[in-house]
Design a protein around this motif. Sequence first.
Motif, mmCIF file in Angstrom:
data_model
loop_
_atom_site.group_PDB
_atom_site.id
_atom_site.type_symbol
_atom_site.label_atom_id
_atom_site.label_comp_id
_atom_site.label_asym_id
_atom_site.label_seq_id
_atom_site.Cartn_x
_atom_site.Cartn_y
_atom_site.Cartn_z
ATOM 1 N N ILE A 1 0.830 -1.207 0.000
ATOM 2 C CA ILE A 1 0.000 0.000 0.000
ATOM 3 C C ILE A 1 0.861 1.251 0.000
ATOM 4 O O ILE A 1 0.671 2.171 -0.809
ATOM 5 N N LEU A 2 1.839 1.296 0.908
ATOM 6 C CA LEU A 2 2.656 2.502 1.038
ATOM 7 C C LEU A 2 3.568 2.712 -0.164
ATOM 8 O O LEU A 2 3.946 3.844 -0.468
ATOM 9 N N SER A 3 3.908 1.626 -0.862
ATOM 10 C CA SER A 3 4.751 1.758 -2.053
ATOM 11 C C SER A 3 3.949 2.161 -3.286
ATOM 12 O O SER A 3 4.518 2.481 -4.325
ATOM 13 N N GLY A 4 2.608 2.124 -3.166
ATOM 14 C CA GLY A 4 1.769 2.457 -4.310
ATOM 15 C C GLY A 4 1.463 1.285 -5.214
ATOM 16 O O GLY A 4 0.734 1.430 -6.200
ATOM 17 N N GLN A 5 2.009 0.100 -4.901
ATOM 18 C CA GLN A 5 1.704 -1.074 -5.720
ATOM 19 C C GLN A 5 0.234 -1.468 -5.587
ATOM 20 O O GLN A 5 -0.341 -2.047 -6.509
ATOM 21 N N LEU A 6 -0.351 -1.199 -4.419
ATOM 22 C CA LEU A 6 -1.796 -1.294 -4.246
ATOM 23 C C LEU A 6 -2.301 0.140 -4.181
ATOM 24 O O LEU A 6 -2.080 0.845 -3.197
ATOM 25 N N ALA A 7 -2.943 0.581 -5.239
ATOM 26 C CA ALA A 7 -3.296 1.988 -5.393
ATOM 27 C C ALA A 7 -4.467 2.390 -4.500
ATOM 28 O O ALA A 7 -5.297 1.550 -4.125
ATOM 29 N N PRO A 8 -4.563 3.676 -4.139
ATOM 30 C CA PRO A 8 -5.711 4.164 -3.380
ATOM 31 C C PRO A 8 -7.013 3.808 -4.083
ATOM 32 O O PRO A 8 -7.163 4.012 -5.290
ATOM 33 N N GLY A 9 -7.958 3.254 -3.329
ATOM 34 C CA GLY A 9 -9.246 2.857 -3.877
ATOM 35 C C GLY A 9 -9.279 1.460 -4.462
ATOM 36 O O GLY A 9 -10.354 0.970 -4.827
ATOM 37 N N ALA A 10 -8.129 0.794 -4.557
ATOM 38 C CA ALA A 10 -8.084 -0.543 -5.165
ATOM 39 C C ALA A 10 -8.814 -1.557 -4.301
ATOM 40 O O ALA A 10 -8.658 -1.583 -3.079
ATOM 41 N N VAL A 11 -9.616 -2.413 -4.953
ATOM 42 C CA VAL A 11 -10.277 -3.516 -4.258
ATOM 43 C C VAL A 11 -9.228 -4.574 -3.936
ATOM 44 O O VAL A 11 -8.308 -4.828 -4.716
ATOM 45 N N LEU A 12 -9.375 -5.214 -2.763
ATOM 46 C CA LEU A 12 -8.418 -6.222 -2.316
ATOM 47 C C LEU A 12 -9.111 -7.577 -2.228
ATOM 48 O O LEU A 12 -9.626 -7.949 -1.162
ATOM 49 N N PRO A 13 -9.162 -8.339 -3.334
ATOM 50 C CA PRO A 13 -9.736 -9.683 -3.270
ATOM 51 C C PRO A 13 -8.853 -10.554 -2.388
ATOM 52 O O PRO A 13 -7.683 -10.784 -2.696
ATOM 53 N N GLN A 14 -9.406 -11.056 -1.297
ATOM 54 C CA GLN A 14 -8.566 -11.637 -0.266
ATOM 55 C C GLN A 14 -7.878 -12.927 -0.702
ATOM 56 O O GLN A 14 -6.722 -13.166 -0.339
ATOM 57 N N VAL A 15 -8.530 -13.748 -1.475
ATOM 58 C CA VAL A 15 -7.901 -15.001 -1.906
ATOM 59 C C VAL A 15 -6.699 -14.699 -2.801
ATOM 60 O O VAL A 15 -5.609 -15.244 -2.615
ATOM 61 N N ALA A 16 -6.902 -13.810 -3.774
ATOM 62 C CA ALA A 16 -5.814 -13.463 -4.690
ATOM 63 C C ALA A 16 -4.680 -12.746 -3.957
ATOM 64 O O ALA A 16 -3.497 -12.996 -4.209
ATOM 65 N N LEU A 17 -5.032 -11.852 -3.025
ATOM 66 C CA LEU A 17 -4.011 -11.116 -2.283
ATOM 67 C C LEU A 17 -3.202 -12.061 -1.395
ATOM 68 O O LEU A 17 -1.979 -11.926 -1.272
ATOM 69 N N ALA A 18 -3.893 -13.035 -0.785
ATOM 70 C CA ALA A 18 -3.191 -14.022 0.048
ATOM 71 C C ALA A 18 -2.168 -14.786 -0.777
ATOM 72 O O ALA A 18 -1.047 -15.046 -0.331
ATOM 73 N N GLN A 19 -2.535 -15.121 -2.003
ATOM 74 C CA GLN A 19 -1.599 -15.824 -2.881
ATOM 75 C C GLN A 19 -0.417 -14.921 -3.242
ATOM 76 O O GLN A 19 0.731 -15.374 -3.300
ATOM 77 N N THR A 20 -0.699 -13.640 -3.458
ATOM 78 C CA THR A 20 0.358 -12.697 -3.824
ATOM 79 C C THR A 20 1.413 -12.586 -2.731
ATOM 80 O O THR A 20 2.621 -12.538 -3.018
ATOM 81 N N ILE A 21 0.972 -12.562 -1.472
ATOM 82 C CA ILE A 21 1.918 -12.391 -0.371
ATOM 83 C C ILE A 21 2.386 -13.725 0.200
ATOM 84 O O ILE A 21 3.186 -13.750 1.144
#
Length: 232
Positions: free
Chosen positions: A27-47
Amino acid sequence: MPDPSPSGDPAFMTKSDLAYTRVRGLILSGQLAPGAVLPQVALAQTIGMSTTPLREALRRLKQEGLVELDAHRDARVRALDAAEARDLLELRGSLDPLAASLAAERRTEDDLAAVRAAFDGLQALSTRPSASQLESHHRFHAAIHRASHNALLVEVLDGLWVKTDRYRRHGLEAGRSDDEREARATEHRLLFEAVRDGDPETAAAVMRRHVESSLGARSLDRLADDATDEAR
């Protein structure tokens, strides 16, 4: 930036701590932009985590004001907000000059060495700044904050710095002129010299000017202009 675990060592972090650290960094790096939806399953896989520690991390990020969660557990990155940008600027406009003034009065030789090293390591900020570029500026300001020897003030200012990072990126998107870059570089030098020379009045005055002309201030102007355009 405060460590999310007592040790700051990933080996001693819980899974929730790791998920928090990774998502917060995105989030702070801007890779997740302001207002971006965070699909939890996909985000969990990303991290590289399961959804359980991710949900715990998102709740912590909500408390920090970086994430919004609705009743259905949908998550999104909190949008940039002119009111928050104003609040951050007002607080920094009062507290940063105070810290600079106290630093000029109370700094030790070790403090001066830390401020000098951070000043020497400052990197110019590009339109899309890297984490290293932003951290070099945080390091310089944090060295001045610590030289104030006011632990509560240091803690508050560190939190304000982190919250302002997204607004700094937003302020940089419009670009800066060579004159603006030179002015900020001059302010950094004058801050270092005022702290070094034990001149609290100059340190406070330069820091106040530095905050008033900061990227956070530029972001506030852009957000206010956007709000005016939408209202027309």
